[in-house]
Scaffold this motif. Structure first.
Motif, short mmCIF file in Angstrom:
data_model
loop_
_atom_site.label_atom_id
_atom_site.label_comp_id
_atom_site.label_asym_id
_atom_site.label_seq_id
_atom_site.Cartn_x
_atom_site.Cartn_y
_atom_site.Cartn_z
N ASP B 143 -17.68 -80.60 -114.40
CA ASP B 143 -16.95 -81.51 -115.28
C ASP B 143 -17.62 -81.46 -116.66
O ASP B 143 -18.85 -81.34 -116.74
N PRO B 144 -16.84 -81.52 -117.73
CA PRO B 144 -17.47 -81.42 -119.06
C PRO B 144 -18.63 -82.40 -119.26
O PRO B 144 -19.59 -82.09 -119.96
N ASP B 162 -20.02 -77.77 -124.93
CA ASP B 162 -19.23 -77.73 -123.70
C ASP B 162 -19.12 -76.27 -123.28
O ASP B 162 -18.53 -75.46 -124.00
N LYS B 164 -17.47 -75.10 -120.98
CA LYS B 164 -16.10 -74.87 -120.45
C LYS B 164 -16.14 -74.13 -119.10
O LYS B 164 -15.51 -73.10 -118.93
N LEU B 166 -14.77 -74.70 -116.40
CA LEU B 166 -13.46 -74.54 -115.76
C LEU B 166 -12.36 -74.32 -116.78
O LEU B 166 -11.22 -74.07 -116.42
N ALA B 167 -12.68 -74.45 -118.05
CA ALA B 167 -11.63 -74.44 -119.08
C ALA B 167 -11.66 -73.18 -119.93
O ALA B 167 -11.21 -73.19 -121.06
N ALA B 169 -11.21 -68.73 -119.46
CA ALA B 169 -10.83 -67.70 -118.49
C ALA B 169 -12.05 -66.97 -117.90
O ALA B 169 -12.08 -66.68 -116.71
N GLY B 254 -8.17 -78.81 -109.28
CA GLY B 254 -8.95 -79.63 -110.20
C GLY B 254 -8.62 -79.39 -111.66
O GLY B 254 -9.29 -79.94 -112.53
N GLY B 255 -7.63 -78.53 -111.94
CA GLY B 255 -7.17 -78.34 -113.31
C GLY B 255 -7.58 -77.03 -113.94
O GLY B 255 -7.20 -76.75 -115.08
N ALA B 256 -8.34 -76.19 -113.23
CA ALA B 256 -8.74 -74.90 -113.80
C ALA B 256 -7.51 -74.00 -113.91
O ALA B 256 -6.58 -74.12 -113.12
N PRO B 257 -7.51 -73.08 -114.90
CA PRO B 257 -6.35 -72.18 -115.03
C PRO B 257 -6.25 -71.26 -113.82
O PRO B 257 -7.25 -70.76 -113.33
N ARG B 258 -5.02 -71.05 -113.36
CA ARG B 258 -4.82 -70.28 -112.13
C ARG B 258 -5.04 -68.78 -112.35
O ARG B 258 -5.71 -68.12 -111.55
N PRO B 260 -6.85 -66.55 -114.12
CA PRO B 260 -8.11 -65.81 -114.03
C PRO B 260 -8.69 -65.77 -112.62
O PRO B 260 -9.42 -64.83 -112.28
#
Lengths: 430, 310
Positions: B143-144, B162, B164, B166-167, B169, B254-258, B260
């Motif tokens: 989490d950030p 941050d 990133k 999870l945020a 690629a 949890g919100g990570a981009p699918r 990558p």
């Protein structure tokens, strides 16, 4: 010996097929398997209804099982794939429609639940509410809840940034950026307090209407073209890119969901998108915050220069009955559903769920719910969420496009091109 | 003499048969288990992959031959999944084999049994935690405002950055590798420790007498004699990595981009369960099965040529 091994292996291969056989005829006492999503407030009243219904119908037993709403989608589908679905279930309409389209759910026999005919049942509900569950003149579901989303505001957060929530609340998405920039608190790049953040998994409910405000469409009116009006989609994707961590850094899908944080009132979030049910949850989780009246609800914003005034789409959770259950079970299931839904006012006052019957919407109970008039007006500005055989896939595609511009450094132009190709291919396959 | 020898021969065959029967009796449960839970699903997936089958449809599925495979080989989304799977597999299993071997050697050098046991428990504990719990723990860390940024920013003296986890690629791919590495390294350390314990200490003693230093002993004795274990661990690690699902699934939830981290197994889930295209998902699973088969075969072939015995 070899032969016996082969025979055994063949038998082993056949076993799953034997277990996967379909509906079984049921006689005597009826047990209804009822699967629904978790909601502690609703569980409390529905368990009470179960006891009452079982007392009035001693030959019927109801087994109510709850799961997280995202998990329920998979469980119901897997169970139906194995021809072992629950007798009663509910999902959001964009996930449920495929069950109607594939003949997996049973139509209502109006007489079984005390209506003279289908028209009488239709007349009970607000206009158009049963459209998503009507096919070839038959009704396949009854609404547990119909929800639209507005913007919940924490007045404390506004005041701490020197804003007057009553006057300064966001009317447009451009306002949302400006106000969020004032409300946000950062430690370096890390957001400690967000002004507002979106509800990321729900792209058809809350994001597609933003595109529609700009004149875009998911599917053209003639149903032949996907992703209509490139300029509208580009503006939307650019807005989301700017919102994300690589743009103005106002929010991200990777932060904790804004709606859950809102109730805590711990200076984490200023605004969240959510439905009327949130009021019941604030009351249950943080009665002090609820009683303080330091929260308010405002309409869903529009873009400046929007060509269409569209609010967030409303979506419904409809109770449905498994078509593979035998007729007696189906009838018992519909009777039980009708019994539960005959308590519309209690669902509203205890769980803050709207079951949009004409009677409820005109009732004092509904009018007395704080901010119900904001939700009613946004209902009038909105429309039912997009539903179809592939609605879930369209949602996945929009999600990928938004995530790619927000989190993966993809340009809006490239994300749009990918989205258009994939969505058109999906539409052509239907 | 002749009749006697014949009797003896018959007796000998009899015992063999009896032994074989017992052997078969013991193997039957495993065969049944394999048939039911592995062989049948594989054959069923192969059959289903030839049809346009939708999970909820009650209509008979439409036969499309190799249509699903042709679609997948033309699909950018599928090739992205192949890329994500290979990046994850090679980015995880190679460091995992090397580091788990290094830790195992380190453990073998620790003479105090209690201290060694403590280290073994510490390494192995993450392996017994379910993938779901592990990913949930790491979601909090990544989490950030979580421990991930706090640790890195403290060490690098970069407050407020941050990373990133999870945020981004690239970072989200690295994050899945970290979780997997953390979770499974203990398991492979235990395998290496077991392998190391089978090497006779007399060989090391002889080498020491001959003047070999620890470094030479490791490369000239430990590594060649540990080869079967290295092969076993690398095949197991690679197959596990190719099948990875839980971490990627929970990160996406949890919100990570699918995109990558959309490994083949996650794509199978999305295609089969979310999008209800079970025929296409079955074709993907067959392709994954073939990839795993090829890699296993290649690893066996390359390792067989240099077998060492003692």
């Amino acid at each position: 010996m070899k032969k016996s091994i082969i025979v055994l292996m063949i038998l082993a291969l056949m076993v799953p097929a034997l277990f996967a056989q379909g509906a079984q005829e049921q006689q005597g006492p009826i047990t209804l398997k009822f699967w629904t999503h978790e909601d502690p407030n609703r569980t409390r009243i529905e368990e009470k209804y179960i006891l009452e219904f079982e007392a009035a119908n001693p030959n019927i037993t109801i087994e109510r099982t709850t799961q997280a709403s995202t998990k329920l989608i998979e469980l119901v589908q897997t169970a139906f794939a194995a021809n072992a679905g629950p007798d009663i279930f509910n999902l959001s309409i964009e996930d449920e429609f495929a069950y109607i389209a594939n003949g997996r759910v049973a139509p209502i026999d109006p007489k079984v639940i005390g209506y003279a005919n289908t028209k009488a049942l239709l007349d009970t509900y607000m206009d158009g509410i049963l459209d998503p569950v009507t096919m070839d003149g038959k009704i396949y579901g009854l609404p547990l809840e119909l929800t639209n989303w507005c913007i919940f505001i924490n007045k404390n957060v506004f005041k701490s940034a020197g804003l007057d929530p009553e006057k300064d609340y966001p009317k447009t998405w451009e306002d949302m950026v400006k106000i969020s920039q004032k409300l946000v608190i950062r430690q370096g790049d890390i957001l400690v307090r967000r002004g507002f953040d979106f509800r990321y998994p729900y792209y058809l409910v809350a994001f597609l209407p933003m595109v529609e405000q700009l004149g875009g469409q998911l599917i053209s009116d003639d149903g032949k073209t996907a992703i209509v009006n490139d300029a509208a989609w580009l503006k939307f994707l650019t807005y989301m890119q700017q919102w994300g961590p690589s743009g103005l850094n106002l929010g991200s899908p990777t932060y904790k969901n804004a709606r859950s944080l809102f109730n805590k009132n711990n200076n984490d979030i200023g605004m969240a998108t959510t439905g009327l049910y949130q009021i019941g949850r604030i009351k249950a989780e943080n009665p002090t915050f609820y009683d303080s009246k330091e929260w308010m609800v405002v309409p869903f914003p529009v873009f400046e220069g929007a060509v269409k005034d569209v609010a967030a789409s409303f979506y419904g959770h409809y109770y449905m009955v498994n078509a593979q259950s035998n007729k007696a079970t189906q009838d018992a299931a519909w009777k039980f559903i009708a019994f539960m839904l005959s308590h519309a006012e209690e669902y509203l006052t205890e769980v803050s769920l709207i079951q949009p019957t004409k009677a409820l919407m005109a009732s004092a109970a509904y009018k007395n719910v704080p901010y119900s008039e904001v939700f009613t007006k946004d209902f009038e500005r909105g429309h039912i969420v997009y539903y179809g055989k592939s609605s879930s896939e369209f949602q996945t595609l929009i999600r990928s496009a938004v995530e790619s511009v927000m989190l993966s450094g993809v340009t809006p132009e490239k994300a749009l091109a990918t989205l258009k190709t994939a969505a058109q291919e999906l539409l052509d396959e239907q | 003499m002749k009749p006697n020898s014949l009797t003896h021969k018959r007796k000998y065959i009899g015992i063999e048969r009896i032994q074989a029967r017992w052997g078969i009796a013991f193997v039957i449960p495993a065969i049944l288990f394999f048939s039911l839970f592995s062989f049948y699903p594989i054959l069923n997936a192969l059959y289903t992959s030839l049809f346009d089958k939708r999970v909820l449809s009650l209509l008979p599925p439409t036969f499309m031959g190799l249509g699903n495979y042709i679609y997948l080989f033309k699909s950018a989304d599928f090739w992205n999944s192949v890329r994500a799977t290979f990046v994850f597999t090679f980015g995880t299993f190679m460091p995992m084999v090397v580091v788990s071997l290094a830790f195992a050697v380190f453990l073998s050098l620790v003479k105090n049994k209690k201290v060694r046991g403590m280290f073994q428990i510490a390494y192995y504990t993450p392996a017994v935690i379910s993938s779901v719990v592990a990913a949930a723990i790491w979601l909090l860390i990544f989490d950030p405002r979580g421990l991930g940024n706090q640790w890195v920013n403290f060490i690098l003296n970069t407050p407020g950055v941050d990373n990133k986890w999870l945020a981004d690629a690239t970072m989200v791919q690295l994050s899945t590798m970290i979780v997997y590495f953390w979770k499974y390294i203990g398991y492979f350390i235990i395998l290496f420790v077991t392998g190391l314990s089978t090497i006779p200490s007399s060989i090391y003693e002889a080498a020491t007498i001959d003047g070999a230093n620890p470094w030479q002993s490791f490369w000239r004795i430990t590594m060649p004699l540990l080869k079967p274990t290295v092969v076993l661990v690398s095949i197991m690690a690679m197959l596990q990595c190719l099948k990875t699902f839980g971490t990627q699934y929970l990160f996406v939830q949890g919100g990570a981009p699918r995109a990558p981290i959309n490994v083949i197994t996650l794509n199978i889930y999305t295609t089969g369960i979310r999008n209800q295209r079970i025929g296409r998902a079955s074709a993907m699973s067959i392709i994954l099965f073939i990839i795993m088969l090829i890699f296993t075969w290649v690893q066996f072939r390359t390792s067989k040529s240099e077998e060492v015995e003692y």
